[in-house]
Motif scaffolding. Structure first.
Motif, PDB file in Angstrom:
ATOM      1  N   LEU A 160       0.774  -1.162  -0.265  1.00  0.00           N
ATOM      2  CA  LEU A 160       0.208  -0.339  -0.035  1.00  0.00           C
ATOM      3  C   LEU A 160       0.651   1.552   0.031  1.00  0.00           C
ATOM      4  N   LEU A 161       0.423   1.955  -0.271  1.00  0.00           N
ATOM      5  CA  LEU A 161       1.201   3.632  -0.659  1.00  0.00           C
ATOM      6  C   LEU A 161      -0.124   5.135  -0.075  1.00  0.00           C
ATOM      7  N   ARG A 162       0.440   5.117   1.135  1.00  0.00           N
ATOM      8  CA  ARG A 162      -1.123   6.981   1.183  1.00  0.00           C
ATOM      9  C   ARG A 162      -0.058   8.075   0.158  1.00  0.00           C
ATOM     10  N   PHE A 163      -1.505   8.130  -0.153  1.00  0.00           N
ATOM     11  CA  PHE A 163      -2.220  10.051  -1.000  1.00  0.00           C
ATOM     12  C   PHE A 163      -2.116  10.264  -0.022  1.00  0.00           C
ATOM     13  N   CYS A 164      -1.569  12.171   0.207  1.00  0.00           N
ATOM     14  CA  CYS A 164      -2.417  13.461   0.429  1.00  0.00           C
ATOM     15  C   CYS A 164      -3.057  14.106  -0.720  1.00  0.00           C
ATOM     16  N   PHE A 165      -4.141  14.071  -0.608  1.00  0.00           N
ATOM     17  CA  PHE A 165      -4.841  15.248  -1.632  1.00  0.00           C
ATOM     18  C   PHE A 165      -4.731  16.137  -1.028  1.00  0.00           C
ATOM     19  N   ALA A 166      -4.333  17.063  -0.288  1.00  0.00           N
ATOM     20  CA  ALA A 166      -4.813  18.554   0.777  1.00  0.00           C
ATOM     21  C   ALA A 166      -3.399  19.076  -0.111  1.00  0.00           C
ATOM     22  N   LYS A 167      -4.683  19.548  -1.765  1.00  0.00           N
ATOM     23  CA  LYS A 167      -2.720  20.177  -2.278  1.00  0.00           C
ATOM     24  C   LYS A 167      -3.498  21.367  -3.152  1.00  0.00           C
ATOM     25  N   ARG A 168      -3.342  22.266  -3.470  1.00  0.00           N
ATOM     26  CA  ARG A 168      -3.682  23.258  -4.299  1.00  0.00           C
ATOM     27  C   ARG A 168      -3.953  22.027  -5.578  1.00  0.00           C
ATOM     28  N   LEU A 169      -5.065  22.736  -6.530  1.00  0.00           N
ATOM     29  CA  LEU A 169      -5.269  22.452  -7.207  1.00  0.00           C
ATOM     30  C   LEU A 169      -4.463  21.646  -8.634  1.00  0.00           C
TER      31      LEU A 169
END
Ligand code: PLP
Length: 389
Positions: A361-370
């Motif tokens: 598994l890998l964790r990706f964070c999507f709290a990013k600028r668009l």
């Protein structure tokens, strides 16, 4: 030679920080770290600046300024359906992290067993280890991270003192249903357990999932410490403003340990958070949810196209994706392969498990600028190009 303590010798550097450093080296896009790159709401910024200019820069009361405690109590009443006396039951803390640490110091003894759901947020497990407590893990099963009451009953021993609930959860995005929380409440009452609940992602909810504060369930207000904060909702991870709501009989002890480590949460930022709570309309929270829903869908479809099947999160802003197809014998090697091939940094899944269950598994964070997120999505397609080349 003087050595570090036994406790300190058990500590290892967080994979998240390691991946962030590696990402910087290749000038990649960092989807490893859970920092929000989104803008701080205007009333929050304005009130914090005004507080600095007005000279409100000194220690506050150890449990925080009355204006913020009052605003949090109103929010708990209106949003969480939780009645809390802001004088007797509420502490402003140095982030949710400071609240959890102080609460653990106040409530736990060495060798106490504390139940955590796995995959779990490393700070919860490591804080318990730092207290010389024993984290006991209950596995949530992918892709929808379900469990049954028996899974929890089975691990209870005479040493069990508490359960940690984190919903919406980091890293799985699981939102505990009212029924699941009901099972936990029944178990807590039956075995006389304490519940720590970390609700920091309470506003990040997708696909109709609702946030329920476990303290509102029958018999739970008297045995629950509700922890949350503003790092994520107002994109102020560096400000360190959170809170803990607890039964009045525990507040002095929790406050004592918070005072001992932090003295108080940063004074001007307490004013900023109070203004956010008092001034931001309901629409702010709905827009936040929609913005993150859009980002979740973007990255989920990019991961799917790249052949890294995501488990679609119900809340929070992380995705665990199945990376069995990537070369490498463990999740760290797979994360490094992804970084080399695409310039996208993710967190190796083993950071969230006590055993080898996270190695694919890998964790990706999507709290990013668009724009950064779109860049990461485009880069992820290089994997597909390589696979078909
Ligand atoms: N709790 C969880 C589950 C988190 O994922 C995080 C940050 O990633 C925190 C707490 C940190 O909250 P704070 O910044 O309020 O200490």
């Amino acid at each position: 030679m003087v050595e570090v303590s036994v406790n300190a010798s058990r500590i290892k550097q967080s994979e998240i920080r390691i991946m962030s450093v590696e990402c910087e080296r290749v000038r990649g896009v960092n989807l490893a770290q859970g920092v929000c790159d989104t803008e701080v709401p205007e009333p929050v910024r304005r009130a914090a600046k005004a507080a600095v200019d007005a000279g409100l820069n000194q220690y506050t009361r150890l449990d925080g300024i009355p204006a913020l405690r009052g605003a949090i109590a109103n929010k708990l009443r209106d949003h969480n359906r939780l009645t809390v006396d802001p004088e007797a039951q509420l502490l402003v803390t140095s982030g949710a992290t400071g609240g959890f640490f102080a609460a653990c110091m106040a409530m736990l003894n060495p060798a106490d067993e504390v139940i955590l759901f796995e995959p779990c947020y490393g700070y919860h497990a490591h804080t318990l280890t730092a207290m010389n407590c024993k984290p006991v893990f209950v596995r949530l099963n992918a892709p929808d991270w379900k469990f049954i009451a028996d899974d929890v009953e089975r691990v209870i021993t005479p040493r069990t003192k508490a359960i940690v609930v984190n919903s919406p959860a980091n890293p799985s995005g699981k939102v505990m249903s009212r029924a699941e929380l009901g099972w936990l409440a029944e178990i807590a009452v039956k075995h006389d357990l304490l519940v720590f609940t970390d609700e920091i992602y309470e506003y990040f909810l997708y696909d109709g999932h609702e946030h329920v504060s476990i303290a509102t369930l029958p018999g739970m207000a008297e045995r629950t410490i509700t922890i949350s904060g503003f790092s994520k909702t107002f994109s102020i991870t560096g400000w360190r403003i959170g809170y803990a709501a607890c039964p009045a009989r525990w507040k002095t002890s929790i406050g004592y340990f918070h005072d001992l480590t932090y003295i108080c949460a940063p004074a001007p930022f307490q004013h900023g958070a109070a203004a956010g709570l008092n001034e931001l309309p309901k629409k702010f929270y709905e827009d936040l949810r929609l913005e993150y829903l859009h980002k979740r869908d973007l990255i989920c479809s990019a991961l799917t196209q790249a052949g890294l099947a995501p488990s679609i999160p119900q809340g929070a802003y992380y995705i665990l994706a199945d990376v069995a197809a990537l070369p490498g014998s463990n999740s760290k090697e797979k994360a490094m392969h992804l970084l080399r091939e695409t310039g996208v940094a993710a967190v190796p899944g083993n950071a969230f498990y006590h055993d080898d269950a996270g190695e694919n598994l890998l964790r990706f964070c999507f709290a990013k600028r668009l724009t950064d997120l779109e860049n990461a999505c485009n880069r992820l397609q290089r994997l597909r190009a390589h696979a078909t080349a």
